[in-house]
Design a protein around this motif. Structure first.
Motif, mmCIF file in Angstrom:
data_model
loop_
_atom_site.group_PDB
_atom_site.id
_atom_site.type_symbol
_atom_site.label_atom_id
_atom_site.label_comp_id
_atom_site.label_asym_id
_atom_site.label_seq_id
_atom_site.Cartn_x
_atom_site.Cartn_y
_atom_site.Cartn_z
ATOM 1 N N LEU A 196 0.953 -1.117 -0.049
ATOM 2 C CA LEU A 196 -0.077 0.000 -0.248
ATOM 3 C C LEU A 196 1.045 1.145 -0.199
ATOM 4 N N PHE B 137 1.208 3.939 -2.872
ATOM 5 C CA PHE B 137 0.660 5.464 -2.691
ATOM 6 C C PHE B 137 2.141 6.131 -3.115
ATOM 7 N N ILE C 70 -4.132 0.089 -4.805
ATOM 8 C CA ILE C 70 -4.422 0.849 -3.584
ATOM 9 C C ILE C 70 -5.769 0.453 -3.303
ATOM 10 N N ALA D 224 -5.675 8.052 0.363
ATOM 11 C CA ALA D 224 -4.575 8.227 -0.429
ATOM 12 C C ALA D 224 -4.787 9.749 -1.154
#
Length: 102
Positions: free
Chosen positions: A11, A15, A53, A65
């Motif tokens: 993740l 990002f 994500i 995000a």
């Protein structure tokens, strides 16, 4: 359900890729058509990172995000929200909105 710990590193990596690609696109994307944008390497990186994500954390992760892109600059954050709402449109929706075929 809590994602497995390895998902967190994925993740965060996603990002970072998404934000870096967004920063490269930010100044030039407004002059591009959707077709040109779809062929752009930075857009493809941003799109694929967004999909990762979403696959890890769903719509909440996408929203998080977007909010984390520019936490200290509300004007830039709002512009990013508008852009990413367009570029990442539909992420997570198919899981929550069943489609009926007639």
């Amino acid at each position: 359900m809590t994602p497995p710990p390895e998902s967190y590193s994925s993740l965060f990596e996603s990002f970072d890729h998404a934000r870096a690609a967004y920063l490269r696109l930010e100044a030039r994307a407004h002059a591009m058509s959707d077709a040109e944008l779809a062929r752009d390497a930075d857009y493809r990186t941003l799109f694929l990172a967004g999909r990762r994500i979403e696959s890890i954390g769903g719509r909440a992760a996408i929203d998080g995000a977007i909010e984390a892109f520019f936490p200290e600059d509300s004007t830039r954050a709002e512009r990013a929200r508008r852009n990413l709402d367009h570029w990442w449109a539909g992420f997570g929706i198919w899981r929550t909105s069943p489609m009926t075929l007639n």
